[in-house]
Design a protein around this motif. Sequence first.
Motif, PDB file in Angstrom:
ATOM      1  N   TYR A 185      16.082 -62.133   5.352  1.00 41.25           N
ATOM      2  CA  TYR A 185      17.069 -62.853   6.141  1.00 41.25           C
ATOM      3  C   TYR A 185      16.691 -62.783   7.618  1.00 41.25           C
ATOM      4  O   TYR A 185      15.945 -61.914   8.042  1.00 41.25           O
ATOM      5  N   GLU A 186      17.206 -63.739   8.367  1.00 41.09           N
ATOM      6  CA  GLU A 186      16.953 -63.816   9.796  1.00 41.09           C
ATOM      7  C   GLU A 186      18.162 -63.291  10.561  1.00 41.09           C
ATOM      8  O   GLU A 186      19.295 -63.615  10.228  1.00 41.09           O
ATOM      9  N   VAL A 187      17.893 -62.489  11.566  1.00 40.13           N
ATOM     10  CA  VAL A 187      18.945 -61.969  12.434  1.00 40.13           C
ATOM     11  C   VAL A 187      18.671 -62.521  13.833  1.00 40.13           C
ATOM     12  O   VAL A 187      17.547 -62.452  14.319  1.00 40.13           O
ATOM     13  N   THR A 188      19.702 -63.082  14.456  1.00 39.21           N
ATOM     14  CA  THR A 188      19.554 -63.725  15.757  1.00 39.21           C
ATOM     15  C   THR A 188      20.591 -63.208  16.739  1.00 39.21           C
ATOM     16  O   THR A 188      21.743 -62.991  16.369  1.00 39.21           O
ATOM     17  N   SER A 189      20.167 -63.019  17.975  1.00 38.42           N
ATOM     18  CA  SER A 189      21.087 -62.652  19.045  1.00 38.42           C
ATOM     19  C   SER A 189      20.786 -63.511  20.264  1.00 38.42           C
ATOM     20  O   SER A 189      19.636 -63.645  20.657  1.00 38.42           O
ATOM     21  N   THR A 190      21.816 -64.068  20.834  1.00 40.84           N
ATOM     22  CA  THR A 190      21.651 -64.816  22.082  1.00 40.84           C
ATOM     23  C   THR A 190      22.033 -63.948  23.273  1.00 40.84           C
ATOM     24  O   THR A 190      21.974 -64.400  24.403  1.00 40.84           O
ATOM     25  N   VAL A 191      22.379 -62.683  23.003  1.00 41.49           N
ATOM     26  CA  VAL A 191      22.868 -61.791  24.045  1.00 41.49           C
ATOM     27  C   VAL A 191      21.750 -60.911  24.616  1.00 41.49           C
ATOM     28  O   VAL A 191      21.461 -60.958  25.802  1.00 41.49           O
ATOM     29  N   TYR A 229      12.338 -51.484   4.209  1.00 44.74           N
ATOM     30  CA  TYR A 229      12.511 -52.760   4.894  1.00 44.74           C
ATOM     31  C   TYR A 229      11.365 -52.966   5.881  1.00 44.74           C
ATOM     32  O   TYR A 229      10.705 -52.012   6.315  1.00 44.74           O
ATOM     33  N   SER A 230      11.111 -54.217   6.213  1.00 47.73           N
ATOM     34  CA  SER A 230      10.152 -54.557   7.266  1.00 47.73           C
ATOM     35  C   SER A 230      10.813 -55.555   8.204  1.00 47.73           C
ATOM     36  O   SER A 230      11.757 -56.251   7.825  1.00 47.73           O
ATOM     37  N   ILE A 231      10.310 -55.613   9.429  1.00 48.11           N
ATOM     38  CA  ILE A 231      10.861 -56.518  10.439  1.00 48.11           C
ATOM     39  C   ILE A 231       9.718 -57.273  11.098  1.00 48.11           C
ATOM     40  O   ILE A 231       8.719 -56.677  11.495  1.00 48.11           O
ATOM     41  N   GLU A 232       9.896 -58.576  11.196  1.00 49.82           N
ATOM     42  CA  GLU A 232       8.953 -59.417  11.934  1.00 49.82           C
ATOM     43  C   GLU A 232       9.744 -60.073  13.064  1.00 49.82           C
ATOM     44  O   GLU A 232      10.780 -60.683  12.816  1.00 49.82           O
ATOM     45  N   TYR A 233       9.244 -59.938  14.291  1.00 50.88           N
ATOM     46  CA  TYR A 233       9.963 -60.458  15.448  1.00 50.88           C
ATOM     47  C   TYR A 233       9.501 -61.852  15.807  1.00 50.88           C
ATOM     48  O   TYR A 233       8.435 -62.297  15.395  1.00 50.88           O
ATOM     49  N   SER A 241      17.038 -67.330  22.258  1.00 49.52           N
ATOM     50  CA  SER A 241      17.591 -66.243  21.460  1.00 49.52           C
ATOM     51  C   SER A 241      16.502 -65.269  21.026  1.00 49.52           C
ATOM     52  O   SER A 241      15.324 -65.589  21.019  1.00 49.52           O
ATOM     53  N   TYR A 242      16.945 -64.073  20.682  1.00 50.17           N
ATOM     54  CA  TYR A 242      16.080 -63.048  20.112  1.00 50.17           C
ATOM     55  C   TYR A 242      16.195 -63.167  18.602  1.00 50.17           C
ATOM     56  O   TYR A 242      17.300 -63.207  18.072  1.00 50.17           O
ATOM     57  N   VAL A 243      15.063 -63.217  17.910  1.00 53.55           N
ATOM     58  CA  VAL A 243      15.084 -63.445  16.473  1.00 53.55           C
ATOM     59  C   VAL A 243      14.216 -62.409  15.771  1.00 53.55           C
ATOM     60  O   VAL A 243      13.116 -62.099  16.222  1.00 53.55           O
ATOM     61  N   ALA A 244      14.718 -61.889  14.654  1.00 57.07           N
ATOM     62  CA  ALA A 244      13.947 -60.985  13.801  1.00 57.07           C
ATOM     63  C   ALA A 244      14.156 -61.405  12.354  1.00 57.07           C
ATOM     64  O   ALA A 244      15.262 -61.762  11.962  1.00 57.07           O
ATOM     65  N   THR A 245      13.076 -61.374  11.581  1.00 53.18           N
ATOM     66  CA  THR A 245      13.168 -61.639  10.150  1.00 53.18           C
ATOM     67  C   THR A 245      13.049 -60.292   9.443  1.00 53.18           C
ATOM     68  O   THR A 245      12.044 -59.596   9.600  1.00 53.18           O
TER      69      THR A 245
END
Length: 112
Positions: free
Chosen positions: A59-65, A86-90, A99-103
Amino acid sequence: MKYVLWIMLFGTSAVFASNDVVVDSDVTEIKSELASEVKAELITAEQAEEMGLNRAETYEVTSTVSVENLEMQIAEKLKDSIMPYYSIEYNDPTSDNESYVATVTEYFGKVE
């Protein structure tokens, strides 16, 4: 934005980034914060493949803050998870959005 300007002004390498990029120092900070808040183990996608793990959910996590808000959102998602890895790709540094986005990909062990 001020943080990125400081990195560009005093950084150890010639990094040209805008405020929508999660830079390496931010990634390190997120990883250390998540390690203290989440039971699951952070691995790379390559490690998951080597270990023969199965992908549970991506899933994608997004922050505009802020990057801190992105970390908080990732932690909240992972706290509810029962997956052990878990793994994270920025986001891509050439991204044009604001926005800041991480998968995030969660994994579970081999199914015999």
